[in-house]
Each structure stands twice: as C-alpha cells, then as structure tokens.
Design a protein around this motif. Structure first.
Motif, PDB file in Angstrom:
ATOM      1  N   ALA A 197     -31.978  -1.003 -34.415  1.00 37.94           N
ATOM      2  CA  ALA A 197     -30.674  -0.543 -34.905  1.00 37.94           C
ATOM      3  C   ALA A 197     -30.625   0.990 -34.914  1.00 37.94           C
ATOM      4  CB  ALA A 197     -30.410  -1.106 -36.304  1.00 37.94           C
ATOM      5  N   VAL A 206     -30.514   2.235 -31.134  1.00 36.99           N
ATOM      6  CA  VAL A 206     -29.194   2.054 -30.509  1.00 36.99           C
ATOM      7  C   VAL A 206     -28.179   3.035 -31.096  1.00 36.99           C
ATOM      8  CG1 VAL A 206     -27.254   0.440 -30.210  1.00 36.99           C
ATOM      9  CG2 VAL A 206     -29.594  -0.345 -29.828  1.00 36.99           C
ATOM     10  N   SER A 207     -28.199   3.231 -32.412  1.00 42.42           N
ATOM     11  CA  SER A 207     -27.228   4.161 -33.012  1.00 42.42           C
ATOM     12  C   SER A 207     -27.549   5.613 -32.655  1.00 42.42           C
ATOM     13  CB  SER A 207     -27.116   3.960 -34.528  1.00 42.42           C
ATOM     14  OG  SER A 207     -28.360   4.176 -35.148  1.00 42.42           O
ATOM     15  N   ILE A 265     -28.900   6.594 -29.760  1.00 39.15           N
ATOM     16  CA  ILE A 265     -28.418   6.724 -28.372  1.00 39.15           C
ATOM     17  C   ILE A 265     -26.894   6.870 -28.374  1.00 39.15           C
ATOM     18  CG2 ILE A 265     -28.110   5.475 -26.175  1.00 39.15           C
ATOM     19  CD1 ILE A 265     -30.920   4.236 -26.679  1.00 39.15           C
ATOM     20  N   ALA A 266     -26.220   6.030 -29.167  1.00 40.42           N
ATOM     21  CA  ALA A 266     -24.752   6.056 -29.244  1.00 40.42           C
ATOM     22  C   ALA A 266     -24.263   7.420 -29.720  1.00 40.42           C
ATOM     23  CB  ALA A 266     -24.260   4.948 -30.182  1.00 40.42           C
ATOM     24  N   ALA A 267     -24.840   7.926 -30.808  1.00 43.68           N
ATOM     25  CA  ALA A 267     -24.412   9.211 -31.372  1.00 43.68           C
ATOM     26  C   ALA A 267     -24.647  10.345 -30.380  1.00 43.68           C
ATOM     27  CB  ALA A 267     -25.155   9.485 -32.682  1.00 43.68           C
ATOM     28  N   LEU A 302     -24.782  10.163 -27.028  1.00 41.58           N
ATOM     29  CA  LEU A 302     -23.857  10.060 -25.890  1.00 41.58           C
ATOM     30  C   LEU A 302     -22.428  10.453 -26.275  1.00 41.58           C
ATOM     31  CD1 LEU A 302     -25.076   6.733 -24.197  1.00 41.58           C
ATOM     32  CD2 LEU A 302     -25.371   9.069 -23.329  1.00 41.58           C
ATOM     33  N   THR A 303     -21.926   9.942 -27.410  1.00 40.91           N
ATOM     34  CA  THR A 303     -20.532  10.255 -27.771  1.00 40.91           C
ATOM     35  C   THR A 303     -20.379  11.722 -28.189  1.00 40.91           C
ATOM     36  OG1 THR A 303     -20.894   9.230 -29.958  1.00 40.91           O
ATOM     37  CG2 THR A 303     -19.762   7.908 -28.314  1.00 40.91           C
ATOM     38  N   LEU A 326     -22.524  14.365 -26.795  1.00 40.99           N
ATOM     39  CA  LEU A 326     -22.749  15.168 -25.587  1.00 40.99           C
ATOM     40  C   LEU A 326     -21.657  14.990 -24.543  1.00 40.99           C
ATOM     41  CD1 LEU A 326     -26.616  15.041 -24.980  1.00 40.99           C
ATOM     42  CD2 LEU A 326     -25.233  16.754 -26.167  1.00 40.99           C
ATOM     43  N   ALA A 327     -20.898  13.896 -24.623  1.00 42.69           N
ATOM     44  CA  ALA A 327     -19.831  13.629 -23.651  1.00 42.69           C
ATOM     45  C   ALA A 327     -18.845  14.798 -23.535  1.00 42.69           C
ATOM     46  CB  ALA A 327     -19.069  12.357 -24.045  1.00 42.69           C
ATOM     47  N   PHE A 328     -18.655  15.539 -24.645  1.00 41.75           N
ATOM     48  CA  PHE A 328     -17.654  16.612 -24.634  1.00 41.75           C
ATOM     49  C   PHE A 328     -18.164  17.903 -23.980  1.00 41.75           C
ATOM     50  CE2 PHE A 328     -16.270  13.543 -27.694  1.00 41.75           C
ATOM     51  CZ  PHE A 328     -14.919  13.438 -27.404  1.00 41.75           C
ATOM     52  N   PRO A 365     -19.615  18.206 -20.750  1.00 40.15           N
ATOM     53  CA  PRO A 365     -19.056  18.355 -19.393  1.00 40.15           C
ATOM     54  C   PRO A 365     -17.552  18.630 -19.391  1.00 40.15           C
ATOM     55  CG  PRO A 365     -19.781  16.076 -19.797  1.00 40.15           C
ATOM     56  CD  PRO A 365     -20.333  16.917 -20.900  1.00 40.15           C
ATOM     57  N   GLN A 366     -16.811  18.095 -20.384  1.00 40.07           N
ATOM     58  CA  GLN A 366     -15.369  18.383 -20.445  1.00 40.07           C
ATOM     59  C   GLN A 366     -15.116  19.861 -20.752  1.00 40.07           C
ATOM     60  OE1 GLN A 366     -12.190  16.231 -20.034  1.00 40.07           O
ATOM     61  NE2 GLN A 366     -12.094  18.396 -19.553  1.00 40.07           N
ATOM     62  N   VAL A 387     -12.826  13.530 -36.384  1.00 45.42           N
ATOM     63  CA  VAL A 387     -14.238  13.952 -36.475  1.00 45.42           C
ATOM     64  C   VAL A 387     -14.463  14.732 -37.772  1.00 45.42           C
ATOM     65  CG1 VAL A 387     -16.077  15.291 -35.379  1.00 45.42           C
ATOM     66  CG2 VAL A 387     -14.543  13.917 -33.978  1.00 45.42           C
TER      67      VAL A 387
END
Lengths: 86, 86
Positions: B6, B9-10, B12-14, B16-17, B19-21, B23-24, B49
C-alpha cells in the motif's frame, strides 16, 4: 469534530482536483487544438492516477475509487485528444 | 506485508501525479505559448491542491505536505505563465 473538518477539507480537495480537468477537456473539444498541452504530462499523470485508483481499491475506499475513476477518464480523454489533434 | 505494498503504490502514485506537471511547465517555458491550456483548469486545480495541502497539515502527514507543496508550486507556475503568455 476534527474528523468533520478533515473530511470536509479532503472532500473539497478531491472535488476540485477532479473537476479541474473538465474545463481543460471542454477547452480542447471547443478549439480542437492542443499545441501547448504536454503529451508527457498526460502520460505521467494518467499513470499516477491509475496508481491512486489501485491504492483506493487496495484500501477499499469508495471516495478514492470514484474520484480517481473520474479523473482517470478525463486525463485519458485529454491524452486521446492530444494524440488526435497534436 | 499489505502495508508495504500500500505504501509502495501510494508513493509511486504521489510521485507520478506530482512530477507530471514538470514536462508541462518546461513545455510552456520552451514554447512561450499557452493557447490550448485552460485557465479555469489551473485555477480550480491549484485551489484543490491547496486544500490537499491543508488536509496534509491537519493530519500532519509529511509525504502529503511535501508532494502537495511541490504540486502547488508547479500548478501556480503554469497558471502564472498562462496569464502572462495567454
């Protein structure tokens, strides 16, 4: 009492971070143009939301499952439009 | 054992969501063009946020505080560039 405020703040947070992608999806549908949108942002973000959904299923938390299913659908729709119009 | 998966997975999720910003933000810095970016997405998302950060402080959870501080900074940077170049 603390639980009431903690639940209220997290419910507001989940609603806003989920619904935020609706105006972005509508903006692209309306203008059919995605040049400024980062492909890598939406690949990374959709992967992350899929991981949050997995975590929500693991801890069997309904609000997390519902919010992340909606966010994942919106992120994949924007990713699909980026690939189509990009 | 469940806690290990748990947490993994959390985490990895945190990551990715959040670092996603990156490249933007880089995409906009590079092209100085934000037509396809929705102003309302970033106003709504940054507010959400900020609420997640408030929740992280309320439950005093360091990973939530750190991840949401980074995400909020990136979302506000993108919002600022949208206003500047939009």
């Amino acid at each position: 009492m603390f639980d009431f405020w903690a639940n209220l703040v997290s419910a507001i947070a989940a609603t806003l971070t989920t619904l935020a992608f609706v105006p972005q999806a509508l903006h692209i549908i309306r203008h059919k143009e995605t040049r400024a949108i980062s492909l890598w942002m939406y690949i990374t973000f959709a992967s992350g939301v899929a991981a949050w959904l997995t975590f929500g299923i693991m801890i069997w938390n309904w609000p997390m499952m519902i919010a992340n299913t909606i966010t994942l659908s919106l992120a994949l729709a924007i990713l699909g439009m980026k690939i189509r119009y990009g």
